[in-house]
Scaffold this active site. Sequence first.
Site, PDB file in Angstrom:
ATOM      1  N   LEU A  13       0.854  -1.176   0.000  1.00 53.30           N
ATOM      2  CA  LEU A  13       0.000   0.000   0.000  1.00 53.30           C
ATOM      3  C   LEU A  13       0.895   1.233   0.000  1.00 53.30           C
ATOM      4  CD1 LEU A  13      -2.595  -0.970   2.793  1.00 53.30           C
ATOM      5  CD2 LEU A  13      -2.898  -1.188   0.307  1.00 53.30           C
ATOM      6  N   ASP A  14       0.442   2.323  -0.653  1.00 53.66           N
ATOM      7  CA  ASP A  14       1.179   3.587  -0.573  1.00 53.66           C
ATOM      8  C   ASP A  14       1.352   3.991   0.883  1.00 53.66           C
ATOM      9  OD1 ASP A  14       1.278   3.762  -3.291  1.00 53.66           O
ATOM     10  OD2 ASP A  14      -0.291   5.289  -3.481  1.00 53.66           O
ATOM     11  N   MET A  15       2.391   4.764   1.155  1.00 53.42           N
ATOM     12  CA  MET A  15       2.652   5.177   2.524  1.00 53.42           C
ATOM     13  C   MET A  15       1.455   5.891   3.139  1.00 53.42           C
ATOM     14  SD  MET A  15       5.850   7.341   4.113  1.00 53.42           S
ATOM     15  CE  MET A  15       5.286   8.963   3.604  1.00 53.42           C
TER      16      MET A  15
ATOM     17  N   THR B 274      -1.701   5.497   2.395  1.00 53.37           N
ATOM     18  CA  THR B 274      -2.900   4.655   2.446  1.00 53.37           C
ATOM     19  C   THR B 274      -2.885   3.782   3.685  1.00 53.37           C
ATOM     20  OG1 THR B 274      -2.913   4.588   0.026  1.00 53.37           O
ATOM     21  CG2 THR B 274      -4.267   2.961   1.171  1.00 53.37           C
TER      22      THR B 274
ATOM     23  N   ARG C 213      -5.503   6.801  -6.930  1.00 57.50           N
ATOM     24  CA  ARG C 213      -5.370   8.245  -6.755  1.00 57.50           C
ATOM     25  C   ARG C 213      -5.556   8.967  -8.084  1.00 57.50           C
ATOM     26  NH1 ARG C 213       0.093   8.360  -3.134  1.00 57.50           N
ATOM     27  NH2 ARG C 213      -0.189  10.627  -3.314  1.00 57.50           N
TER      28      ARG C 213
END
Length: 468
Positions: free
Chosen positions: A317-319, A321, A416
Amino acid sequence: MDDYLKILFTFATMEHLHPLHTDLQKPQRFTYPFCYEPHPLCQLAAREVQTFIGSHVEIREDADRGKMFGVLVVEHQGSLAYLAAYSGLLAGRNDWDFFVPPVYDAQQPDGYFKTKEREISEMVVPNNNYQLSTINYQLDAKRRQMSQDLQMWLFHQYQLLNARGEVRDLVDIWQDYYARPKLREKYPLPPGGTGDCCAPKLLQYAYQQGLHPVCMAEFWWGATTKTELRQHLNYYPACRGKCKPVLTWMLQGLEVDPDPELQGFARLEVKTIYEDDAMVVADKPSGMLSVPGRIEDYSVETVMQQRYPGCMVAHRLDMGTSGLLVVAKTLAVYRLLQEQFIKHQVRKKYVAMLEETAATNPAKGRISLPLRPDPMNRPRQVVDLEHGKRAVTDYELIGDNLVALYPHTGRTHQLRIHCAHPDGLGRPIVGDELYGTKAQRLMLHATEIWFRHPITGEEMHLVSPVPF
């Protein structure tokens, strides 16, 4: 009185220098341009620039299509002032009086660059069919070589200063920055337009005029475009692809803020949603890496490895998220989970809070916009219908500003961009500082996941409540 008159004379003779009337205190160090919060002095200067843009019809009409502007607060003889710049050309010009001039003006109609450019474009194939293919080939080769030579000549005209008063041209700066053989091979020369962004223009003019840089910021004016997912009046860092080598040189001699990305991140708690002998399903907090980064080691994976040596995160996961993250306790389990991800047998549901905009969308639908990295602005991604990789997301609006997202692919920043892009939902996720507006956190949460247990084959469905 003599000093006061001297200051007035300075402002009168420097047409690009604009006084700042304020009691705001200047920062201790200059802005780190690739990750920063705009200083109040820069915000004050930016508002004045925005007023100027809005009051000049020709400038505003061009800027409304989307343009990056920058401000540099400077100190001269004890007084604060600011300089303003824009990236590239504005309404086809680079000589607006309010803004600093370019580092090198290649737009002069009778200058060497434009003269040679016309010469190249006017080269034509002779009007006969004799050995036409050979002539075409030779002419194209000559054009390419002349264009390359002209571009190299142009790069050498960019004689860039740093705060020590040292001068180097663009090619030397570039090749020194990418000195390692593999990097030199990958980045042999600057891309076109290098040196024409806001920051190099601002610093070059300040150094030439003996002005001391205090702080700097850049903002976007105008529409969000299909290639530039930026929001009107938002502040953004300098581009890394073109500006990182240049500004690394130009900032030498200034005391600059440290890179915030090198300062480490908060040590956040990682909760466990599910655990057995084969795996753990963690609930990742926003603001934490999934796996160790280039600089930062602290991540969900490192925390889990302290508890379960040898474990591995099965996806990322993105930081920014938050939400469900599956962790395999062994290599064998990791490979079994990876197989499910590769075959698209894992289903995930995210919930996002969207910015309030005038965009309207059907209650549910599918977004298919292929993506690729933006080499000039990493880690940003861009939609590229020709060269991008397939990226598909189903969505369902579940409230005024809430949307459920079901990705079929796992491209970087897919959700996003699919939310922010005009051909997607046209509504950035709240807190998305890359494609929307920065807030306390990115309002994106991985709330549900479906997959088969890697050992037993049991159908698994896990849920993490949405925290916003």
